[in-house]
Design a protein around this motif. Structure first.
Motif, PDB file in Angstrom:
ATOM      1  N   PRO A  83       0.383  -2.822  -2.733  1.00 16.01           N
ATOM      2  CA  PRO A  83      -0.616  -1.826  -2.310  1.00 16.01           C
ATOM      3  C   PRO A  83      -2.020  -2.427  -2.273  1.00 16.01           C
ATOM      4  O   PRO A  83      -2.376  -3.275  -3.104  1.00 16.01           O
ATOM      5  CB  PRO A  83      -0.519  -0.741  -3.396  1.00 16.01           C
ATOM      6  N   LEU A  88      -2.493  -0.124 -10.137  1.00 16.04           N
ATOM      7  CA  LEU A  88      -1.488   0.922 -10.036  1.00 16.04           C
ATOM      8  C   LEU A  88      -1.617   1.884 -11.208  1.00 16.04           C
ATOM      9  O   LEU A  88      -1.740   1.453 -12.353  1.00 16.04           O
ATOM     10  CB  LEU A  88      -0.072   0.327 -10.013  1.00 16.04           C
ATOM     11  N   ASP A 327       6.666   5.606   5.967  1.00 18.06           N
ATOM     12  CA  ASP A 327       7.165   4.406   5.297  1.00 18.06           C
ATOM     13  C   ASP A 327       7.882   3.490   6.278  1.00 18.06           C
ATOM     14  O   ASP A 327       7.619   2.293   6.327  1.00 18.06           O
ATOM     15  CB  ASP A 327       8.123   4.793   4.167  1.00 18.06           C
ATOM     16  N   GLU A 366       2.397   9.569  -1.573  1.00 19.59           N
ATOM     17  CA  GLU A 366       1.457   8.590  -2.104  1.00 19.59           C
ATOM     18  C   GLU A 366       0.624   9.219  -3.215  1.00 19.59           C
ATOM     19  O   GLU A 366       0.220  10.377  -3.117  1.00 19.59           O
ATOM     20  CB  GLU A 366       0.526   8.077  -1.004  1.00 19.59           C
ATOM     21  N   VAL A 370      -0.775   4.597  -3.617  1.00 24.00           N
ATOM     22  CA  VAL A 370       0.447   3.860  -3.962  1.00 24.00           C
ATOM     23  C   VAL A 370       1.668   4.720  -3.638  1.00 24.00           C
ATOM     24  O   VAL A 370       1.725   5.883  -4.051  1.00 24.00           O
ATOM     25  CB  VAL A 370       0.460   3.479  -5.453  1.00 24.00           C
ATOM     26  N   PRO A 371       2.666   4.198  -2.899  1.00 26.32           N
ATOM     27  CA  PRO A 371       3.848   4.997  -2.547  1.00 26.32           C
ATOM     28  C   PRO A 371       4.782   5.205  -3.735  1.00 26.32           C
ATOM     29  O   PRO A 371       4.902   4.348  -4.608  1.00 26.32           O
ATOM     30  CB  PRO A 371       4.527   4.155  -1.460  1.00 26.32           C
ATOM     31  N   GLU A 373       8.530   5.446  -4.468  1.00 19.10           N
ATOM     32  CA  GLU A 373       9.816   5.144  -3.859  1.00 19.10           C
ATOM     33  C   GLU A 373      10.898   6.076  -4.404  1.00 19.10           C
ATOM     34  O   GLU A 373      10.803   6.595  -5.518  1.00 19.10           O
ATOM     35  CB  GLU A 373      10.195   3.681  -4.116  1.00 19.10           C
ATOM     36  N   ARG A 462       8.904  -4.760  -2.848  1.00 15.20           N
ATOM     37  CA  ARG A 462       7.782  -3.815  -2.826  1.00 15.20           C
ATOM     38  C   ARG A 462       7.316  -3.480  -4.237  1.00 15.20           C
ATOM     39  O   ARG A 462       8.134  -3.175  -5.110  1.00 15.20           O
ATOM     40  CB  ARG A 462       8.182  -2.537  -2.102  1.00 15.20           C
ATOM     41  N   CYS A 464       5.528  -0.632  -6.172  1.00 12.20           N
ATOM     42  CA  CYS A 464       5.314   0.783  -5.903  1.00 12.20           C
ATOM     43  C   CYS A 464       5.462   1.573  -7.197  1.00 12.20           C
ATOM     44  O   CYS A 464       5.466   0.989  -8.296  1.00 12.20           O
ATOM     45  CB  CYS A 464       6.307   1.278  -4.852  1.00 12.20           C
TER      46      CYS A 464
END
Length: 515
Positions: A83, A88, A327, A366, A370-371, A373, A462, A464
């Motif tokens: 990201p 995070l 995404d 998000e 930050v996504p 998952e 990734r 996340c």
């Protein structure tokens, strides 16, 4: 005809054969210790370098490992996604529900052009007769082909036919349909003669007594349980029936029953077209075939990935959804993967004719850029660390788009962010994450009972957020920074991460346990 095996079954079988490693493979339940570790030394906001530089992340991760003892080969050149944030967060999260306002927005947008009816509690004689005729036609077809009466399909069709004939006797000639404007109704959840809770739900169709049902729109919100214990009883056939409280509100739409194609419904992935959705370029189909088919794939859609993306994003905007971000987009077909030992090509060709394609447009929530998952599945909490009980669905949102517009939509497990424990959690350097990956992936996928070598190819990595359980709760958890590793096993794409590593403490998270 034997059932076609899928990647989900393969991965479950692989996981079932995992030996017990020397150290715990999952985080356990000491979330407090993880939170304290995350707060240890927060990533300083004044740090001028990006998160990738701070953690020492490469642009591409290229593992190369052969473990002959565990029959594992790991390869790949996987882009590493980080990201573009200062750090995070680590925060609490709660299971959400779909508000009436949100339901009205989607209902009017997707079903406003037709009259929708509440799912009827009775079926008229003419509709049951149509089911009887169809069932008898299939039974005769099976018998003409030489299928014996103890064949699974023929056996259940004969049993079902007798049930339909009995229903026909007392069925009404006509049933009055009740129009719906999308208003949720309270429903009771009962088990073993006792009401265990209530929920707000909706289940409507545009043509209830047709074979397809026409348009379908349904909502099932999380229940308010008066009793959320786990109960089991044995039915008259000796089967064990259970009541397992769960969370994971669900909103679903399908243009018709035949429009269910996508990564979270059914079908086969042909190609990732996310880049084309950004550039506007046409899809270039590779000169390859799906396993078992005799010709390369061709693009059947006139719509471009960018057009599909615009349609999906516009729907969410029109319905007031502002915290979900695109995404990925993938091209899917209703063709299925063929394995000669399970089903021949002609049977499969007939089963999915005519061929149809859709763009499966996937969105993630998000939080602070930050996504979060997730995948199509649930975590199942333990009771007394022994038995499995309460479930919590992971959040997914996928919209399938074809040349006619929106074919289907599924949104499951919406989340509501709660208290933030730290804005910038202390994360392990990527060098440590790399070492954990190379050590733990062979352990996770080691088939102790087979000499078969499993070829694992890593496609992408990734950084996340991932939802983990807070103790034995199935409605409250923690969004923890994690590294998700995606790829394929023996050439079959996995629709869930091959490995999830906690970026704070390096433990491996089991998504089915939820921690």
């Amino acid at each position: 005809m034997k059932r076609i095996q899928t990647i989900c079954l393969i991965l479950l079988l692989l996981i079932a054969c995992v030996p017990t490693p020397e150290n715990p493979i999952v985080i356990g339940k000491d979330n407090e210790a993880m939170i304290e570790k995350a707060k240890g030394t927060e990533t300083p906001s004044q740090n001028s370098t990006g998160l990738r530089e701070q953690l020492g992340c490469p642009e591409v991760f290229s593992p190369a490992l052969t473990d002959e003892a565990k029959h594992i080969v790991i390869t790949g050149d996987a882009p590493v996604s980080v990201p573009e944030t200062e750090g995070l967060p680590l925060l609490y999260v709660e299971a959400g529900r779909f508000s009436q306002e949100t339901v009205y927005a989607f209902f009017n947008r997707l079903c406003g052009d037709v009259t929708m009816y509440e799912f009827p509690t009775e079926t008229p004689k003419y509709a049951i007769q149509a089911q009887i005729d169809e069932s008898m036609e299939r039974i005769e077809e099976l018998r003409r082909s030489g299928v014996s009466d103890d064949d699974f399909e023929l056996s259940w069709r004969l049993t079902d036919l007798e049930k339909l004939k009995k229903l026909f006797i007392d069925a009404p000639d006509e049933v009055t349909l009740i129009p719906s404007d999308g208003t949720l109704h309270e429903e009771e959840l009962s088990f073993s003669g006792k009401v265990r809770g209530t929920c707000l739900a909706l289940n409507v169709l545009s043509d209830p007594f047709s074979k397809s049902g026409g348009k379908r729109f349904s909502v099932l919100n999380d229940a308010d349980y008066s009793d959320d214990g786990v109960y089991t009883v044995q039915d008259e056939q000796g089967n064990l029936q259970g009541f397992f409280p769960k969370s994971g509100s669900r909103l679903f739409y399908a243009r018709t029953g035949g429009d269910l194609i996508g990564s979270y419904t059914s079908g086969t992935k042909l190609l990732d077209v996310t880049k084309e959705s950004e550039s506007g370029e046409p899809v270039a189909m590779p000169d390859v075939t799906i396993m078992g088919w005799d010709a390369p794939e061709t693009l059947l859609l006139s719509a471009t990935p960018k057009e599909a993306r615009t349609i999906a994003e516009t729907l969410l905007t029109d319905c007031g959804v502002t915290d979900m971000r695109l995404d990925s987009i993938a091209l899917y077909t209703n063709r299925r993967e063929i394995r000669s030992e399970w089903e021949d090509v002609e049977e499969a060709r007939a089963a999915c004719s005519p061929e149809r394609q859709v763009y499966a447009v996937r969105f993630l929530r998000e939080v602070k850029g930050v996504p979060i998952e997730g995948y199509y599945g649930s975590s199942i909490s333990r009771i007394d660390d022994v038995e499995y009980g309460r479930e919590w669905s992971y959040e997914i949102l996928e919209i399938a788009v074809d040349d006619e517009g929106i074919a289907s939509l599924e949104w499951c497990g919406p989340l509501v962010p709660a208290e933030v424990e730290t804005e910038r959690a202390k994360l392990l350097p990527f060098s440590e994450i790399r070492a954990i990956f190379l050590k733990m992936l062979p352990i996770k996928y080691f088939n102790i009972n087979s000499e078969t070598t499993f070829s694992i190819r890593l496609d992408r990595v990734r950084l996340c957020l991932w939802r983990i359980l807070d103790r034995d709760s199935y409605t409250r958890g923690i969004l923890a920074p994690v590294w998700c590793f995606y790829g394929s096993v023996n050439g079959i794409d996995a629709q869930m991460p091959l490995l999830i590593v906690n970026a704070v403490d390096g433990t491996v998270i089991d998504p089915q346990n939820g921690y």
